[in-house]
Write a protein that holds these residues in place. Structure first.
Motif, PDB file in Angstrom:
ATOM      1  N   ASN A 287       0.806  -1.226   0.000  1.00  0.00           N
ATOM      2  CA  ASN A 287       0.000   0.000   0.000  1.00  0.00           C
ATOM      3  C   ASN A 287       0.839   1.276   0.000  1.00  0.00           C
ATOM      4  O   ASN A 287       0.361   2.336   0.408  1.00  0.00           O
ATOM      5  N   SER A 288       2.088   1.200  -0.483  1.00  0.00           N
ATOM      6  CA  SER A 288       2.941   2.389  -0.508  1.00  0.00           C
ATOM      7  C   SER A 288       2.824   3.166  -1.817  1.00  0.00           C
ATOM      8  O   SER A 288       3.310   4.296  -1.904  1.00  0.00           O
ATOM      9  N   ILE A 289       2.223   2.570  -2.834  1.00  0.00           N
ATOM     10  CA  ILE A 289       2.062   3.240  -4.125  1.00  0.00           C
ATOM     11  C   ILE A 289       0.577   3.429  -4.405  1.00  0.00           C
ATOM     12  O   ILE A 289      -0.200   2.470  -4.398  1.00  0.00           O
ATOM     13  N   ARG A 290       0.190   4.654  -4.661  1.00  0.00           N
ATOM     14  CA  ARG A 290      -1.202   4.969  -4.955  1.00  0.00           C
ATOM     15  C   ARG A 290      -1.318   5.871  -6.191  1.00  0.00           C
ATOM     16  O   ARG A 290      -2.018   5.568  -7.130  1.00  0.00           O
ATOM     17  N   ASN A 291      -0.640   7.029  -6.181  1.00  0.00           N
ATOM     18  CA  ASN A 291      -0.691   7.973  -7.301  1.00  0.00           C
ATOM     19  C   ASN A 291       0.437   7.662  -8.280  1.00  0.00           C
ATOM     20  O   ASN A 291       1.618   7.741  -7.930  1.00  0.00           O
ATOM     21  N   VAL A 292       0.076   7.320  -9.501  1.00  0.00           N
ATOM     22  CA  VAL A 292       1.048   6.906 -10.523  1.00  0.00           C
ATOM     23  C   VAL A 292       0.890   7.797 -11.744  1.00  0.00           C
ATOM     24  O   VAL A 292      -0.230   8.188 -12.102  1.00  0.00           O
ATOM     25  N   MET A 293       1.998   8.118 -12.390  1.00  0.00           N
ATOM     26  CA  MET A 293       1.953   8.877 -13.639  1.00  0.00           C
ATOM     27  C   MET A 293       2.699   8.124 -14.730  1.00  0.00           C
ATOM     28  O   MET A 293       3.839   7.705 -14.536  1.00  0.00           O
ATOM     29  N   ASP A 294       2.046   7.962 -15.894  1.00  0.00           N
ATOM     30  CA  ASP A 294       2.705   7.430 -17.077  1.00  0.00           C
ATOM     31  C   ASP A 294       2.980   8.611 -17.993  1.00  0.00           C
ATOM     32  O   ASP A 294       2.067   9.190 -18.583  1.00  0.00           O
ATOM     33  N   MET A 295       4.248   8.981 -18.120  1.00  0.00           N
ATOM     34  CA  MET A 295       4.618  10.224 -18.787  1.00  0.00           C
ATOM     35  C   MET A 295       4.544  10.160 -20.306  1.00  0.00           C
ATOM     36  O   MET A 295       4.642  11.186 -20.977  1.00  0.00           O
ATOM     37  N   ASN A 296       4.413   8.966 -20.855  1.00  0.00           N
ATOM     38  CA  ASN A 296       4.233   8.795 -22.303  1.00  0.00           C
ATOM     39  C   ASN A 296       3.300   7.602 -22.483  1.00  0.00           C
ATOM     40  O   ASN A 296       3.728   6.473 -22.667  1.00  0.00           O
ATOM     41  N   SER A 297       1.997   7.868 -22.424  1.00  0.00           N
ATOM     42  CA  SER A 297       1.015   6.810 -22.185  1.00  0.00           C
ATOM     43  C   SER A 297       0.634   5.998 -23.403  1.00  0.00           C
ATOM     44  O   SER A 297      -0.009   4.948 -23.262  1.00  0.00           O
ATOM     45  N   ASN A 298       0.966   6.444 -24.615  1.00  0.00           N
ATOM     46  CA  ASN A 298       0.622   5.713 -25.838  1.00  0.00           C
ATOM     47  C   ASN A 298      -0.876   5.418 -25.864  1.00  0.00           C
ATOM     48  O   ASN A 298      -1.685   6.339 -25.919  1.00  0.00           O
ATOM     49  N   PHE A 299      -1.310   4.151 -25.780  1.00  0.00           N
ATOM     50  CA  PHE A 299      -2.737   3.813 -25.763  1.00  0.00           C
ATOM     51  C   PHE A 299      -3.240   3.472 -24.357  1.00  0.00           C
ATOM     52  O   PHE A 299      -4.341   2.963 -24.202  1.00  0.00           O
ATOM     53  N   GLY A 300      -2.428   3.732 -23.341  1.00  0.00           N
ATOM     54  CA  GLY A 300      -2.843   3.435 -21.975  1.00  0.00           C
ATOM     55  C   GLY A 300      -2.561   2.015 -21.540  1.00  0.00           C
ATOM     56  O   GLY A 300      -3.091   1.558 -20.523  1.00  0.00           O
ATOM     57  N   GLY A 301      -1.697   1.295 -22.263  1.00  0.00           N
ATOM     58  CA  GLY A 301      -1.409  -0.095 -21.923  1.00  0.00           C
ATOM     59  C   GLY A 301      -0.759  -0.269 -20.567  1.00  0.00           C
ATOM     60  O   GLY A 301      -1.032  -1.246 -19.862  1.00  0.00           O
ATOM     61  N   PHE A 302       0.118   0.666 -20.173  1.00  0.00           N
ATOM     62  CA  PHE A 302       0.763   0.589 -18.862  1.00  0.00           C
ATOM     63  C   PHE A 302      -0.290   0.672 -17.749  1.00  0.00           C
ATOM     64  O   PHE A 302      -0.305  -0.137 -16.824  1.00  0.00           O
ATOM     65  N   ALA A 303      -1.212   1.640 -17.867  1.00  0.00           N
ATOM     66  CA  ALA A 303      -2.266   1.787 -16.861  1.00  0.00           C
ATOM     67  C   ALA A 303      -3.193   0.582 -16.851  1.00  0.00           C
ATOM     68  O   ALA A 303      -3.593   0.099 -15.786  1.00  0.00           O
ATOM     69  N   ALA A 304      -3.539   0.075 -18.031  1.00  0.00           N
ATOM     70  CA  ALA A 304      -4.429  -1.087 -18.108  1.00  0.00           C
ATOM     71  C   ALA A 304      -3.800  -2.301 -17.444  1.00  0.00           C
ATOM     72  O   ALA A 304      -4.494  -3.122 -16.829  1.00  0.00           O
ATOM     73  N   ALA A 305      -2.477  -2.421 -17.553  1.00  0.00           N
ATOM     74  CA  ALA A 305      -1.783  -3.564 -16.957  1.00  0.00           C
ATOM     75  C   ALA A 305      -1.781  -3.509 -15.433  1.00  0.00           C
ATOM     76  O   ALA A 305      -1.519  -4.515 -14.779  1.00  0.00           O
ATOM     77  N   LEU A 306      -2.072  -2.338 -14.868  1.00  0.00           N
ATOM     78  CA  LEU A 306      -2.142  -2.198 -13.419  1.00  0.00           C
ATOM     79  C   LEU A 306      -3.530  -2.507 -12.878  1.00  0.00           C
ATOM     80  O   LEU A 306      -3.781  -2.318 -11.678  1.00  0.00           O
ATOM     81  N   ASN A 307      -4.437  -2.944 -13.738  1.00  0.00           N
ATOM     82  CA  ASN A 307      -5.772  -3.317 -13.283  1.00  0.00           C
ATOM     83  C   ASN A 307      -5.678  -4.393 -12.200  1.00  0.00           C
ATOM     84  O   ASN A 307      -4.953  -5.372 -12.346  1.00  0.00           O
ATOM     85  N   GLY A 308      -6.397  -4.185 -11.126  1.00  0.00           N
ATOM     86  CA  GLY A 308      -6.336  -5.126 -10.008  1.00  0.00           C
ATOM     87  C   GLY A 308      -5.466  -4.636  -8.879  1.00  0.00           C
ATOM     88  O   GLY A 308      -5.559  -5.135  -7.759  1.00  0.00           O
ATOM     89  N   LYS A 309      -4.586  -3.661  -9.164  1.00  0.00           N
ATOM     90  CA  LYS A 309      -3.790  -3.050  -8.096  1.00  0.00           C
ATOM     91  C   LYS A 309      -4.506  -1.776  -7.651  1.00  0.00           C
ATOM     92  O   LYS A 309      -5.097  -1.074  -8.457  1.00  0.00           O
ATOM     93  N   ASP A 310      -4.445  -1.483  -6.376  1.00  0.00           N
ATOM     94  CA  ASP A 310      -5.177  -0.342  -5.833  1.00  0.00           C
ATOM     95  C   ASP A 310      -4.395   0.953  -6.070  1.00  0.00           C
ATOM     96  O   ASP A 310      -3.877   1.580  -5.147  1.00  0.00           O
ATOM     97  N   VAL A 311      -4.317   1.325  -7.363  1.00  0.00           N
ATOM     98  CA  VAL A 311      -3.614   2.536  -7.768  1.00  0.00           C
ATOM     99  C   VAL A 311      -4.465   3.269  -8.795  1.00  0.00           C
ATOM    100  O   VAL A 311      -5.420   2.718  -9.345  1.00  0.00           O
ATOM    101  N   TRP A 312      -4.111   4.532  -9.067  1.00  0.00           N
ATOM    102  CA  TRP A 312      -4.685   5.237 -10.210  1.00  0.00           C
ATOM    103  C   TRP A 312      -3.529   5.824 -11.011  1.00  0.00           C
ATOM    104  O   TRP A 312      -2.455   6.107 -10.480  1.00  0.00           O
ATOM    105  N   VAL A 313      -3.745   5.984 -12.297  1.00  0.00           N
ATOM    106  CA  VAL A 313      -2.687   6.433 -13.201  1.00  0.00           C
ATOM    107  C   VAL A 313      -3.125   7.692 -13.948  1.00  0.00           C
ATOM    108  O   VAL A 313      -4.180   7.711 -14.578  1.00  0.00           O
ATOM    109  N   MET A 314      -2.316   8.740 -13.855  1.00  0.00           N
ATOM    110  CA  MET A 314      -2.486   9.914 -14.705  1.00  0.00           C
ATOM    111  C   MET A 314      -1.733   9.637 -16.003  1.00  0.00           C
ATOM    112  O   MET A 314      -0.495   9.646 -16.049  1.00  0.00           O
TER     113      MET A 314
END
Length: 444
Positions: A287-314
């Motif tokens: 529970n140490s990571i919550r706010n995440v930023m993908d600085m070059n998100s392309n189609f959002g694949g990095f954020a989609a791969a975090l599905n199931g983890k209690d984080v959010w991605v800008m």
């Protein structure tokens, strides 16, 4: 953004900052006749824009409904509310409803929300309402909770009548009205626009206007009409959440990407994120990571791969590939357009993890300094936070020279990753952890 949308744990234990927020959301669900008081309406309400969000309590409560809100503070002069929202682990951002478009593509949100947000929606021929119109999907809702919706004094009646007249000319209809709240709905097709008198104000935007263009673009006092395809299909054609996350959206065609390429990208990022976590698992505390930023998100694949983890991605789309941000929103994720030669609009120490894929190579080609970007990343990153930098070996070697000075040497890992379809050549992955700057400091 919160990919799974299942829960959120706030400082101090528990989620109940304001007991009234949950009742408010249930009331809105009933007003709109959503099934079983579920605000997500069977997964068809996923992306929400909360304007004038305060400390983002509305967005916080939406998480349990599998809804993600971009909580926006147009004027953050009241006790740093967005900073507090980010410290609560809620997706939120600073933004200005002024003369420039918000940095989101058209048709990004199913619902916009304003609860006593103190915005003059009638200024400059209703240009701010027209900006909401640009951002709402076909059939999207605008929830407005304000004295103008119910108070009977002359001034509030004047504002209500003027807003009602403007929104009627914009072809919005009242979907529900009860007590202090009114909900307007945007039309599904162009039919109402085509039936208007040609002299009706506000006018339709010129056919050559790109409603998805949003970086440093002036707001326009006109209505963005739908494409012929959207008009014919009477909607965006998106799958409900959570299927939306991995289903190829129709707007891929607009940027020349096939569904097969989209699915391949999704698979590659799933593998890449697994490899990142293998490197980091020995040092990441629960529970140490919550706010995440993908600085070059392309189609959002990095954020989609975090599905199931209690984080959010800008998800951040660099300006040169800003057209891809609409795919991210169509997946049920959130993000913004940004130029990494400039500072990012957020408070210091607001993100726990930054992911930079080929970002340094891109700004180097434009003549911007890697040192400036490193300092900006350090400003955004919280103590004990992580950076994942994936780039050319020469870039990684250059960055390593600054890690000690930045105190990003709390923990380091560098590997040569597997070559895949997204690799532009030889790459290295550097993962570094930022130290807390309290060592060796003496009083002046």
């Amino acid at each position: 953004m919160v990919v799974n949308g299942d829960k959120i744990n706030f400082p101090g234990g528990g989620t109940h900052f304001h007991d009234g927020a949950d009742k408010y959301i249930v009331a809105l669900s009933r007003m709109l006749k959503f099934p079983a008081d579920k605000f997500n309406n069977g997964g068809n309400i996923r992306n929400v824009l909360d304007v004038g969000c305060g400390v983002a309590s509305f967005g916080a409560y939406l998480l349990s409904h599998h809804v993600i809100a971009m909580s926006l503070a147009p004027n953050d002069a009241h006790e740093n509310q967005i900073q507090f929202a980010l410290e609560r682990g809620i997706p939120s951002t600073l933004g200005i409803l002024g003369t420039k478009r918000l940095t989101y593509p058209s048709r990004s949100f199913e619902l916009a929300h304003c609860s006593r947000c103190r915005i003059d929606w009638l200024q400059r021929d209703g240009i701010l309402l027209l900006e909401l119109d640009r951002l709402l999907r076909p059939g999207g809702y605008f929830v407005y909770t304000s004295p103008e919706a119910y108070a009977q004094d002359p001034e509030n009646r004047r504002i209500w009548n003027a807003m009602s007249d403007l929104l009627k000319r914009m072809c919005w209809k009242v979907a529900a009205k009860k007590e202090q709240s009114v909900v307007w709905a945007k039309p599904l097709t162009n039919s109402c626009y085509l039936k208007r008198d040609p002299q009706t104000q506000p006018p339709l935007c010129d056919s050559d206007d790109d409603p998805d263009s949003s970086w440093n673009v002036s707001m326009k006092a006109c209505i963005s009409r739908y494409s012929a395809k959207v008009h014919k299909e009477k909607g965006s054609g998106l799958a409900p959440w959570p299927q939306r996350l991995t289903t190829a959206p129709p707007r891929l065609e607009e940027i020349g990407v096939s569904p097969e390429e989209f699915q391949e990208d999704t698979g590659i990022w799933r593998f890449r994120v697994i490899e990142y976590w293998k490197q980091m698992k020995s040092v990441i505390q629960k529970n140490s990571i919550r706010n995440v930023m993908d600085m070059n998100s392309n189609f959002g694949g990095f954020a989609a791969a975090l599905n199931g983890k209690d984080v959010w991605v800008m998800n951040v789309a660099p300006v040169r590939v800003s057209s891809r941000l609409k795919i991210i929103y169509d997946r049920g994720l959130i993000g913004t357009v940004h130029d990494w030669c400039e500072a990012f609009s957020t408070y210091p120490r607001t993100y726990d993890l930054l992911h930079a894929w080929a970002v340094f190579s891109e700004i180097d080609e434009r003549g911007c300094g890697a040192e400036d970007l490193l300092i900006e990343m350090d400003r955004i990153l919280r103590p004990d936070g992580f950076v994942i930098i994936r780039d050319k070996p020469a870039v990684i070697n250059y960055i390593r020279k600054f890690l000690t000075a930045l105190k990003w040497d709390g923990w380091l890992s560098e590997v040569e990753p597997r070559v895949d379809a997204l690799s532009s050549g030889e790459e290295r992955v550097l993962i570094a952890r930022k130290k807390l700057w309290d060592e060796g400091l003496t009083a002046m």
